[in-house]
Design a protein around this motif. Sequence first.
Motif, PDB file in Angstrom:
ATOM      1  N   ILE A  27     -10.088  -3.085  -0.111  1.00  0.00           N
ATOM      2  CA  ILE A  27      -9.616  -2.394  -1.326  1.00  0.00           C
ATOM      3  C   ILE A  27     -10.816  -1.845  -2.105  1.00  0.00           C
ATOM      4  O   ILE A  27     -10.784  -0.719  -2.595  1.00  0.00           O
ATOM      5  CB  ILE A  27      -8.731  -3.324  -2.178  1.00  0.00           C
ATOM      6  CG1 ILE A  27      -7.394  -3.533  -1.457  1.00  0.00           C
ATOM      7  CG2 ILE A  27      -8.492  -2.743  -3.567  1.00  0.00           C
ATOM      8  CD1 ILE A  27      -6.448  -4.494  -2.113  1.00  0.00           C
ATOM      9  N   GLY A  30     -12.097   1.041  -0.092  1.00  0.00           N
ATOM     10  CA  GLY A  30     -11.094   2.110  -0.174  1.00  0.00           C
ATOM     11  C   GLY A  30     -11.172   2.830  -1.513  1.00  0.00           C
ATOM     12  O   GLY A  30     -11.084   4.058  -1.578  1.00  0.00           O
ATOM     13  N   CYS A  46      -9.534   2.758   5.664  1.00  0.00           N
ATOM     14  CA  CYS A  46      -9.317   1.529   4.873  1.00  0.00           C
ATOM     15  C   CYS A  46      -7.820   1.329   4.646  1.00  0.00           C
ATOM     16  O   CYS A  46      -7.305   0.215   4.743  1.00  0.00           O
ATOM     17  CB  CYS A  46     -10.012   1.626   3.511  1.00  0.00           C
ATOM     18  SG  CYS A  46     -11.769   1.427   3.614  1.00  0.00           S
ATOM     19  N   GLY A  47      -7.128   2.430   4.345  1.00  0.00           N
ATOM     20  CA  GLY A  47      -5.679   2.349   4.099  1.00  0.00           C
ATOM     21  C   GLY A  47      -4.944   1.814   5.325  1.00  0.00           C
ATOM     22  O   GLY A  47      -4.091   0.917   5.212  1.00  0.00           O
ATOM     23  N   TYR A  48      -5.304   2.330   6.503  1.00  0.00           N
ATOM     24  CA  TYR A  48      -4.627   1.875   7.723  1.00  0.00           C
ATOM     25  C   TYR A  48      -4.950   0.397   7.989  1.00  0.00           C
ATOM     26  O   TYR A  48      -4.086  -0.386   8.405  1.00  0.00           O
ATOM     27  CB  TYR A  48      -5.044   2.721   8.935  1.00  0.00           C
ATOM     28  CG  TYR A  48      -4.706   4.198   8.791  1.00  0.00           C
ATOM     29  CD1 TYR A  48      -3.541   4.602   8.136  1.00  0.00           C
ATOM     30  CD2 TYR A  48      -5.554   5.186   9.281  1.00  0.00           C
ATOM     31  CE1 TYR A  48      -3.245   5.951   7.984  1.00  0.00           C
ATOM     32  CE2 TYR A  48      -5.256   6.538   9.137  1.00  0.00           C
ATOM     33  CZ  TYR A  48      -4.101   6.910   8.479  1.00  0.00           C
ATOM     34  OH  TYR A  48      -3.801   8.235   8.326  1.00  0.00           O
ATOM     35  N   VAL A  50      -5.707  -1.849   5.726  1.00  0.00           N
ATOM     36  CA  VAL A  50      -4.980  -2.666   4.742  1.00  0.00           C
ATOM     37  C   VAL A  50      -3.526  -2.814   5.187  1.00  0.00           C
ATOM     38  O   VAL A  50      -2.940  -3.903   5.109  1.00  0.00           O
ATOM     39  CB  VAL A  50      -5.062  -2.034   3.326  1.00  0.00           C
ATOM     40  CG1 VAL A  50      -4.080  -2.693   2.378  1.00  0.00           C
ATOM     41  CG2 VAL A  50      -6.474  -2.168   2.761  1.00  0.00           C
ATOM     42  N   LEU A  51      -2.949  -1.720   5.703  1.00  0.00           N
ATOM     43  CA  LEU A  51      -1.551  -1.792   6.159  1.00  0.00           C
ATOM     44  C   LEU A  51      -1.425  -2.808   7.308  1.00  0.00           C
ATOM     45  O   LEU A  51      -0.488  -3.630   7.321  1.00  0.00           O
ATOM     46  CB  LEU A  51      -1.082  -0.395   6.604  1.00  0.00           C
ATOM     47  CG  LEU A  51       0.389  -0.279   7.001  1.00  0.00           C
ATOM     48  CD1 LEU A  51       1.309  -0.748   5.881  1.00  0.00           C
ATOM     49  CD2 LEU A  51       0.743   1.163   7.386  1.00  0.00           C
ATOM     50  N   VAL A 117      -0.305   1.641  -0.441  1.00  0.00           N
ATOM     51  CA  VAL A 117      -0.586   2.161   0.904  1.00  0.00           C
ATOM     52  C   VAL A 117       0.561   3.052   1.387  1.00  0.00           C
ATOM     53  O   VAL A 117       0.332   4.142   1.931  1.00  0.00           O
ATOM     54  CB  VAL A 117      -0.826   0.996   1.896  1.00  0.00           C
ATOM     55  CG1 VAL A 117      -0.995   1.519   3.307  1.00  0.00           C
ATOM     56  CG2 VAL A 117      -2.050   0.205   1.505  1.00  0.00           C
ATOM     57  N   GLY A 120       0.406   6.304  -0.194  1.00  0.00           N
ATOM     58  CA  GLY A 120      -0.730   7.064   0.347  1.00  0.00           C
ATOM     59  C   GLY A 120      -0.375   7.791   1.637  1.00  0.00           C
ATOM     60  O   GLY A 120      -0.887   8.882   1.905  1.00  0.00           O
ATOM     61  N   HIS A 149       0.679   6.795  -5.831  1.00  0.00           N
ATOM     62  CA  HIS A 149      -0.475   6.200  -5.147  1.00  0.00           C
ATOM     63  C   HIS A 149      -1.597   5.946  -6.163  1.00  0.00           C
ATOM     64  O   HIS A 149      -2.214   4.883  -6.166  1.00  0.00           O
ATOM     65  CB  HIS A 149      -0.932   7.184  -4.058  1.00  0.00           C
ATOM     66  CG  HIS A 149      -2.070   6.713  -3.201  1.00  0.00           C
ATOM     67  ND1 HIS A 149      -2.012   5.614  -2.396  1.00  0.00           N
ATOM     68  CD2 HIS A 149      -3.332   7.229  -3.025  1.00  0.00           C
ATOM     69  CE1 HIS A 149      -3.161   5.466  -1.751  1.00  0.00           C
ATOM     70  NE2 HIS A 149      -3.985   6.427  -2.130  1.00  0.00           N
TER      71      HIS A 149
END
Length: 224
Positions: A27, A30, A46-48, A50-51, A117, A120, A149
């Motif tokens: 985070i 990101g 980073c988003g992927y 985190v998901l 996320v 996003g 987002h």
Amino acid sequence: MPNPTTQAVKIWDLPTRLFHWSLLILIAVGWWSSTENGDMELHFRCGYAVLALLLFRLSWGVMGSSSARFAGFIASPRALLGYLARVKNKDVIHHIGHNPAGGWMVLALIGTVFFIVLAGLFANDDMMLEGPFANDVGKSISDLATSWHEQSFYGLLGLLALHIAAMLVYLFFKQENLLLPMLTGIKHLPQEVSVPTIHLRSSWLALLLFCIASVAVWLLVKMA
Ligand code: HEM
């Protein structure tokens, strides 16, 4: 030297601790990568990641160690209110995993990060960048997702302030250190506290679940 008046209890397994600190790092990176000096390619990655972590944590909350299971730490509203009414007393109430307030905070944090996320995935920057599903929903919905987002990130900052403030209140007013167990996995409890058996699940199972979660995210992004 071990303290004879306390017992050391392993409450947090390695996967839960790795989840927590990886989430914090991802985070932070990101957020930085979305600033002027950042790198949006890194922001997407980073988003992927985190998901994938969140999907892992959801499955670990069902199949993982007993202290990591949602069913074990999501208290009823009545139990939560009862706990909050007693928490201001000086006496220490020992909880083996998350206390009832902490359990709801965990849900709020995980839910908010999930929302950020997911929004996003549909967002756009009005120039050349867009989330993998932005084109599928049209510009106006994508614009709405973009504002969700961004705005919900401030919501997350508010929750984090509360998260850290609660930890400090426990440390200074109730002499209960919650941070150390999140680092080492081990909580020191007075000998007289009777501790229920904590069933720790294998880290290999966690790795398998994380790999499945990562493949699911990869397929989702590939198919977009
Ligand atoms: C982006 C930042 C953060 C997020 C999203 C976050 C989220 C979470 C989540 C989801 C949990 C539950 C762990 C689980 O059961 O999976 C948790 C627990 C915890 N976090 Fe954080 N956290 C963040 C930052 C921090 C920081 C900076 C600290 C302290 C310096 C901290 C201290 C703790 C502690 C002590 C617990 C255990 C609470 C308890 O004993 O019930 N967290 N956090």
